[in-house]
Write a protein that holds these residues in place. Structure first.
Motif, PDB file in Angstrom:
ATOM      1  N   VAL A   1      -4.120   5.245  -4.234  1.00  0.00           N
ATOM      2  CA  VAL A   1      -4.279   4.755  -2.518  1.00  0.00           C
ATOM      3  C   VAL A   1      -5.991   4.793  -2.706  1.00  0.00           C
ATOM      4  O   VAL A   1      -6.164   5.551  -1.906  1.00  0.00           O
ATOM      5  CB  VAL A   1      -3.682   5.647  -1.532  1.00  0.00           C
ATOM      6  CG1 VAL A   1      -4.479   4.156  -0.503  1.00  0.00           C
ATOM      7  CG2 VAL A   1      -2.653   6.005  -1.598  1.00  0.00           C
ATOM      8  N   ARG A   2      -5.736   3.005  -3.212  1.00  0.00           N
ATOM      9  CA  ARG A   2      -7.604   3.103  -3.161  1.00  0.00           C
ATOM     10  C   ARG A   2      -7.809   2.338  -1.274  1.00  0.00           C
ATOM     11  O   ARG A   2      -9.183   2.886  -1.529  1.00  0.00           O
ATOM     12  CB  ARG A   2      -7.567   1.634  -3.832  1.00  0.00           C
ATOM     13  CG  ARG A   2      -7.133   2.118  -4.985  1.00  0.00           C
ATOM     14  CD  ARG A   2      -8.127   0.749  -6.105  1.00  0.00           C
ATOM     15  NE  ARG A   2      -6.734   0.517  -6.614  1.00  0.00           N
ATOM     16  CZ  ARG A   2      -6.163  -0.928  -8.096  1.00  0.00           C
ATOM     17  NH1 ARG A   2      -7.119  -1.788  -7.625  1.00  0.00           N
ATOM     18  NH2 ARG A   2      -5.103  -1.050  -7.628  1.00  0.00           N
ATOM     19  N   ASN A   3      -7.207   1.686  -0.905  1.00  0.00           N
ATOM     20  CA  ASN A   3      -7.419   1.645   0.523  1.00  0.00           C
ATOM     21  C   ASN A   3      -6.382   1.520   1.897  1.00  0.00           C
ATOM     22  O   ASN A   3      -5.220   1.027   1.325  1.00  0.00           O
ATOM     23  CB  ASN A   3      -7.162  -0.416   0.227  1.00  0.00           C
ATOM     24  CG  ASN A   3      -8.360  -0.691   1.964  1.00  0.00           C
ATOM     25  OD1 ASN A   3      -8.570   0.394   2.772  1.00  0.00           O
ATOM     26  ND2 ASN A   3      -8.369  -1.936   1.947  1.00  0.00           N
TER      27      ASN A   3
ATOM     28  N   VAL B   1       1.473  -4.067  -6.371  1.00  0.00           N
ATOM     29  CA  VAL B   1       2.766  -3.030  -6.629  1.00  0.00           C
ATOM     30  C   VAL B   1       0.682  -2.810  -7.329  1.00  0.00           C
ATOM     31  O   VAL B   1       0.560  -3.578  -8.356  1.00  0.00           O
ATOM     32  CB  VAL B   1       3.382  -3.286  -7.562  1.00  0.00           C
ATOM     33  CG1 VAL B   1       3.881  -1.900  -7.433  1.00  0.00           C
ATOM     34  CG2 VAL B   1       4.699  -3.918  -6.650  1.00  0.00           C
ATOM     35  N   THR B   2       0.797  -1.592  -6.846  1.00  0.00           N
ATOM     36  CA  THR B   2       0.000  -0.891  -7.976  1.00  0.00           C
ATOM     37  C   THR B   2      -0.036   0.616  -8.608  1.00  0.00           C
ATOM     38  O   THR B   2      -0.353   0.772  -9.695  1.00  0.00           O
ATOM     39  CB  THR B   2      -1.437  -0.312  -6.774  1.00  0.00           C
ATOM     40  OG1 THR B   2      -1.398   0.614  -5.821  1.00  0.00           O
ATOM     41  CG2 THR B   2      -2.008  -2.065  -6.071  1.00  0.00           C
TER      42      THR B   2
ATOM     43  N   ILE C   1       1.661   0.065  -2.681  1.00  0.00           N
ATOM     44  CA  ILE C   1       1.769  -1.397  -2.371  1.00  0.00           C
ATOM     45  C   ILE C   1       0.600  -1.717  -1.965  1.00  0.00           C
ATOM     46  O   ILE C   1       0.160  -0.943  -0.020  1.00  0.00           O
ATOM     47  CB  ILE C   1       3.052  -2.052  -2.057  1.00  0.00           C
ATOM     48  CG1 ILE C   1       4.145  -2.124  -2.823  1.00  0.00           C
ATOM     49  CG2 ILE C   1       2.726  -3.573  -1.674  1.00  0.00           C
ATOM     50  CD1 ILE C   1       5.581  -2.064  -2.024  1.00  0.00           C
ATOM     51  N   ASP C   2      -0.764  -2.597  -1.489  1.00  0.00           N
ATOM     52  CA  ASP C   2      -2.143  -2.966  -1.235  1.00  0.00           C
ATOM     53  C   ASP C   2      -1.916  -4.109  -0.915  1.00  0.00           C
ATOM     54  O   ASP C   2      -1.724  -5.316  -2.012  1.00  0.00           O
ATOM     55  CB  ASP C   2      -2.344  -2.467  -2.748  1.00  0.00           C
ATOM     56  CG  ASP C   2      -4.224  -2.925  -1.392  1.00  0.00           C
ATOM     57  OD1 ASP C   2      -4.393  -2.929  -0.953  1.00  0.00           O
ATOM     58  OD2 ASP C   2      -4.763  -2.044  -1.990  1.00  0.00           O
ATOM     59  N   ARG C   3      -1.828  -4.437   0.059  1.00  0.00           N
ATOM     60  CA  ARG C   3      -2.016  -5.912   0.728  1.00  0.00           C
ATOM     61  C   ARG C   3      -3.427  -6.412   0.086  1.00  0.00           C
ATOM     62  O   ARG C   3      -4.024  -8.054   1.245  1.00  0.00           O
ATOM     63  CB  ARG C   3      -1.680  -5.724   2.140  1.00  0.00           C
ATOM     64  CG  ARG C   3       0.033  -5.598   2.536  1.00  0.00           C
ATOM     65  CD  ARG C   3      -0.053  -5.481   4.104  1.00  0.00           C
ATOM     66  NE  ARG C   3       0.611  -7.158   3.473  1.00  0.00           N
ATOM     67  CZ  ARG C   3       0.718  -7.340   4.934  1.00  0.00           C
ATOM     68  NH1 ARG C   3       1.481  -7.170   6.410  1.00  0.00           N
ATOM     69  NH2 ARG C   3       1.137  -8.619   5.170  1.00  0.00           N
TER      70      ARG C   3
ATOM     71  N   PHE D   1       0.738   0.342   1.475  1.00  0.00           N
ATOM     72  CA  PHE D   1       1.909   1.156   2.077  1.00  0.00           C
ATOM     73  C   PHE D   1       2.974   1.699   0.947  1.00  0.00           C
ATOM     74  O   PHE D   1       3.133   1.038  -0.045  1.00  0.00           O
ATOM     75  CB  PHE D   1       2.924   0.269   3.869  1.00  0.00           C
ATOM     76  CG  PHE D   1       3.328  -1.106   2.449  1.00  0.00           C
ATOM     77  CD1 PHE D   1       4.074  -1.869   2.283  1.00  0.00           C
ATOM     78  CD2 PHE D   1       2.216  -2.480   2.230  1.00  0.00           C
ATOM     79  CE1 PHE D   1       4.622  -2.762   1.940  1.00  0.00           C
ATOM     80  CE2 PHE D   1       2.742  -3.519   1.761  1.00  0.00           C
ATOM     81  CZ  PHE D   1       4.160  -3.704   1.575  1.00  0.00           C
ATOM     82  N   TYR D   2       4.242   2.106   1.084  1.00  0.00           N
ATOM     83  CA  TYR D   2       4.679   2.505   0.459  1.00  0.00           C
ATOM     84  C   TYR D   2       6.417   1.286   0.366  1.00  0.00           C
ATOM     85  O   TYR D   2       6.922   1.202   1.356  1.00  0.00           O
ATOM     86  CB  TYR D   2       5.934   3.741   0.020  1.00  0.00           C
ATOM     87  CG  TYR D   2       4.105   4.337   0.338  1.00  0.00           C
ATOM     88  CD1 TYR D   2       3.429   4.659   1.290  1.00  0.00           C
ATOM     89  CD2 TYR D   2       3.751   4.497  -1.185  1.00  0.00           C
ATOM     90  CE1 TYR D   2       2.216   5.523   0.978  1.00  0.00           C
ATOM     91  CE2 TYR D   2       2.675   5.830  -0.776  1.00  0.00           C
ATOM     92  CZ  TYR D   2       1.755   5.961   0.276  1.00  0.00           C
ATOM     93  OH  TYR D   2       0.641   6.794   0.192  1.00  0.00           O
TER      94      TYR D   2
END
Length: 144
Positions: free
Chosen positions: A50-52, A137-138, A79-81, A57-58
């Motif tokens: 997780v970067r932020n 998706v990250t 998932i990063d918004r 969220f997952y």
């Protein structure tokens, strides 16, 4: 209309922040290698993946439309918004009342949601659609 895979969502609070033991021994996927000193430390997947935290969220994948991209049924997506939704990114989208995960195809002013399975058709997004990109998706967490 073709059925879209659904996603069930998790908030970051459901993924434990307590670290699991990480054995940094360089586990070989080829010929077994003798291990000297094994280094153990705590590992938090939140720290690794997780970067932020505020925008991550997952979600769990349900369906087969993205198997060619390595996203299988029951995989857990990170998932990063905060990441920009650009051409060729894999995005979680809200389309006409349903969630779906697809590769973004943006060209000539058109937006397409591209599956990664030849059994599914591409979806063209138009102004008539209720469409929101929820995030990019990250990472993918798989069960074996």
């Amino acid at each position: 209309m073709q059925a879209r895979p659904s996603l069930s969502f998790f908030t970051p609070e459901f993924i434990p922040n307590a670290g699991a033991v990480f054995v940094d021994a360089g586990i070989s996927a080829g010929i077994p290698v003798a291990v000297g000193d094994i280094n153990e430390e705590c590992l938090s997947l939140d720290v690794e993946l997780v970067r932020n935290k505020e925008t991550t969220f997952y979600a769990r994948v349900s369906g087969q439309s993205m198997i060619g991209a390595g996203l299988d049924d029951n995989d857990l997506l990170v998932i990063d918004r905060s990441i920009s939704a650009t051409h060729n990114k894999i995005a979680v989208c809200f389309l006409d009342g349903e969630f779906t995960v697809k590769r973004l195809k943006v060209e000539n002013g058109e937006v397409w949601l591209q599956p990664e399975n030849p059994n599914y058709s591409s979806i063209q997004v138009t102004e008539a659609n209720d469409f929101v990109i929820w995030g990019i998706v990250t990472n993918v967490i798989k069960r074996v």
